[in-house]
Scaffold this active site. Structure first.
Site, short mmCIF file in Angstrom:
data_model
loop_
_atom_site.label_atom_id
_atom_site.label_comp_id
_atom_site.label_asym_id
_atom_site.label_seq_id
_atom_site.Cartn_x
_atom_site.Cartn_y
_atom_site.Cartn_z
N LYS A 243 -7.56 17.30 -14.47
CA LYS A 243 -8.53 18.09 -15.23
C LYS A 243 -8.59 19.53 -14.72
O LYS A 243 -8.58 20.48 -15.51
CB LYS A 243 -9.92 17.46 -15.12
CG LYS A 243 -11.04 18.30 -15.73
CD LYS A 243 -12.39 17.67 -15.51
CE LYS A 243 -13.03 18.09 -14.22
NZ LYS A 243 -13.89 19.28 -14.34
N ASN A 244 -8.64 19.69 -13.41
CA ASN A 244 -8.83 21.02 -12.83
C ASN A 244 -7.57 21.89 -12.90
O ASN A 244 -7.62 23.07 -12.55
CB ASN A 244 -9.32 20.91 -11.39
CG ASN A 244 -10.74 20.40 -11.30
OD1 ASN A 244 -11.50 20.49 -12.25
ND2 ASN A 244 -11.10 19.84 -10.16
N ARG B 155 -18.53 24.69 -16.94
CA ARG B 155 -18.37 25.93 -16.18
C ARG B 155 -16.97 26.53 -16.34
O ARG B 155 -16.80 27.75 -16.28
CB ARG B 155 -18.65 25.69 -14.70
CG ARG B 155 -20.08 25.35 -14.37
CD ARG B 155 -20.37 25.56 -12.90
NE ARG B 155 -20.18 26.94 -12.51
CZ ARG B 155 -21.12 27.88 -12.60
NH1 ARG B 155 -22.30 27.58 -13.08
NH2 ARG B 155 -20.87 29.12 -12.21
N CYS C 44 -22.01 21.05 -14.06
CA CYS C 44 -22.67 20.19 -13.09
C CYS C 44 -23.69 20.97 -12.25
O CYS C 44 -23.42 22.10 -11.84
CB CYS C 44 -21.65 19.55 -12.14
SG CYS C 44 -20.75 18.18 -12.87
N ARG D 114 -22.79 28.50 -8.27
CA ARG D 114 -21.39 28.89 -8.36
C ARG D 114 -21.34 30.18 -9.17
O ARG D 114 -20.98 30.17 -10.34
CB ARG D 114 -20.56 27.77 -9.00
CG ARG D 114 -20.43 26.56 -8.10
CD ARG D 114 -19.52 25.51 -8.68
NE ARG D 114 -20.20 24.74 -9.70
CZ ARG D 114 -19.65 23.71 -10.34
NH1 ARG D 114 -18.42 23.35 -10.05
NH2 ARG D 114 -20.31 23.04 -11.26
N PRO D 115 -21.75 31.27 -8.55
CA PRO D 115 -21.92 32.52 -9.31
C PRO D 115 -20.59 33.06 -9.80
O PRO D 115 -19.53 32.83 -9.22
CB PRO D 115 -22.55 33.46 -8.28
CG PRO D 115 -22.14 32.92 -6.95
CD PRO D 115 -22.06 31.44 -7.11
N VAL D 116 -20.68 33.81 -10.91
CA VAL D 116 -19.48 34.41 -11.51
C VAL D 116 -19.30 35.84 -11.05
O VAL D 116 -18.44 36.55 -11.57
CB VAL D 116 -19.55 34.35 -13.05
CG1 VAL D 116 -19.63 32.92 -13.53
CG2 VAL D 116 -20.74 35.16 -13.57
N LEU E 167 -17.92 37.12 -8.48
CA LEU E 167 -16.60 37.45 -7.95
C LEU E 167 -15.60 37.69 -9.08
O LEU E 167 -14.70 38.53 -8.96
CB LEU E 167 -16.11 36.35 -7.01
CG LEU E 167 -16.96 36.14 -5.75
CD1 LEU E 167 -16.41 35.00 -4.91
CD2 LEU E 167 -17.03 37.42 -4.93
N ASP F 49 -14.70 17.48 -3.70
CA ASP F 49 -14.72 16.55 -4.83
C ASP F 49 -14.48 15.09 -4.42
O ASP F 49 -14.56 14.20 -5.26
CB ASP F 49 -13.66 16.95 -5.87
CG ASP F 49 -14.15 18.09 -6.76
OD1 ASP F 49 -15.33 18.46 -6.66
OD2 ASP F 49 -13.35 18.60 -7.57
N ARG G 166 -16.45 13.47 -18.28
CA ARG G 166 -15.94 14.83 -18.14
C ARG G 166 -14.70 14.88 -17.25
O ARG G 166 -13.91 15.83 -17.34
CB ARG G 166 -17.01 15.75 -17.56
CG ARG G 166 -18.18 16.05 -18.48
CD ARG G 166 -19.15 17.05 -17.87
NE ARG G 166 -18.42 18.19 -17.35
CZ ARG G 166 -18.48 18.62 -16.10
NH1 ARG G 166 -19.25 18.01 -15.21
NH2 ARG G 166 -17.78 19.67 -15.71
#
Length: 422
Positions: A22-23, A93, A117, A122-124, A126, A310, A402
């Site tokens: 998935k990732n 996300r 999740c 998990r800020p954007v 960056l 994970d 998911r």
């Protein structure tokens, strides 16, 4: 809303075929926006997040089709919109991954701030800061990231971006954006995950000039255009690890096929510490617990190649029924022990102290109604239910859909007793 009902007490035994990652699939699908001709993506897992990404691409006017073999055909030659709407982005996300490709190829993008999740911040920032360093004008308003080139600028500009913290999606977004930038971009403190390398390999196959993927410094020399490609997504190391831990927790014996053993060194080491006998070949891993109860192991998560966050929840389930006491420390996400409270409902002896879980193994867990709180937490509750006495019902399993393809079917083929109920 669907639930899983699991009857515990069966040792897992047999073979399981691992799906595509998935990732890796999500950034690879986003990267098709960079191509000026059709792409064919193979080994794409049949998951809710993948469906969301396909719907997101289609909402932009991209021509997308998928067949029964989970091969996705994507043609982004014509794009009618460069907006990623809130209704789709809020559920995943990884939708933020279209920001870099849209901006790099079309000179503008409007992407909703993401959801997903609830495992921590998990800020954007960056992603945004890196694109700004590459010359983009960015404004965040009304819940959207608005990005565009300044007047007269025809592409992003190569530069050196030093990321304050290691971020997988940030590395992927900036790498995709840099592929079409003018000049050379250097990403320092880049993520080293296999999924980052897989994306880089696909971009290289499309004509990108990328060096250093898999290290903390990635160099990208921009090219004028990228072509379509036929590419196969790598196997899912987290799905592999989840089935291996499930087998170890139940005292079982399984072979995970169609996987990449070299991506699981940290996980396999801990399984061997837990008492498992592990052997592996080019594309398979065999685990045998010889019907023994596992031994407790200490875990400390960190970015790749260290132990993956994970896989933390799954090892919490193993420790819950292991001999001895295991200490699990989470360093990546600050809110990733929500599964512990649910396992306590099943009789697990877990004491939480900040970012650490102290888990004293018990001989048996007891079935109880529990609720999944995020993707990997849901997998850990499945593992706990496999060794609990009685019938456990897990609610909110849309989380597990998911990230795990047909988990009840695959588990049942290994001897588990799982059924999906309304």
């Amino acid at each position: 809303m669907d639930k899983l009902q699991i009857t515990g007490g069966t040792r897992l035994h047999g073979e399981v075929k691992i799906s595509g990652a998935k990732n890796a699939a999500l950034p690879i699908l986003a990267a098709t926006l960079l191509a000026d001709s059709a792409c064919t993506i193979n080994n794409v897992p049949h998951l809710r997040d993948v469906t969301t990404m396909i719907q997101l691409l289609a909402s932009m006017g991209v021509d997308v089709s998928i067949n029964e073999q989970q091969t996705v055909e994507v043609n982004a030659e014509q794009v009618s919109s460069t907006t990623a709407p809130y209704d789709l982005v809020k559920t995943m996300r990884a939708s933020i991954l279209v920001l870099g490709p849209l901006l790099a190829r079309f000179g503008k993008a409007k992407v909703s701030l993401p959801g997903g999740c609830a495992i921590g911040a998990r800020p954007v920032n960056l992603h945004v800061q890196g694109l700004q360093q590459m010359g983009a004008l960015i404004e965040i308003k009304d819940g959207y990231i608005h990005a565009e080139f300044p007047d007269g600028q025809k592409s992003l500009l190569g530069t050196t971006v030093v990321m304050d913290t290691v971020t997988v999606t940030g590395t992927e977004n900036l790498m995709m954006a840099a592929a079409l930038a003018q000049g050379e971009t250097v990403l320092e403190n880049a993520a080293r995950e296999p999924e980052v390398v897989d994306l880089a390999n696909m971009l290289i196959a499309m004509g990108a000039n990328i060096e250093g993927a898999g290290t903390s410094n990635i160099r990208i020399k921009g090219v004028k255009n990228l072509q379509g490609v036929n590419y196969r997504v790598l196997p899912d190391r987290i799905e592999t690890g989840t089935y291996l831990v499930a087998a170890a927790t139940t005292g079982g014996s399984i072979i995970a096929k169609n996987t990449c053993p070299e991506h699981l060194d940290a996980v396999v080491k801990k399984l061997e510490e837990a008492g498992a006998e592990v052997s592996k070949g080019d594309d398979w891993i065999k685990l045998d617990m010889h019907q023994k109860r596992p031994k407790a192991v200490d875990i400390r998560t960190a970015p790749h190649p260290a132990f993956p966050t994970d896989m933390q929840a799954q090892f919490c389930a193993l420790n819950a029924v292991a001999e001895g006491t295991g200490i699990v420390t989470e360093t990546v996400f600050e809110n990733r022990f929500m599964h512990a409270v649910e396992m306590q409902r099943m009789g697990a002896n877990i004491h939480l102290e900040g970012h650490t879980a102290i888990i004293k193994g018990v001989e048996k867990l007891q079935a109880a109604p529990v609720m999944a709180t995020d993707l990997r937490a849901s997998a850990s509750l499945v593992i706990a239910a496999l060794v609990a006495e009685g019938d456990t019902v897990i609610e909110r399993i849309y989380h597990i859909d998911r990230g795990y393809e047909r988990i009840e079917e695959k588990m049942n083929l290994l001897g588990a007793q799982i059924k999906r109920i309304d």
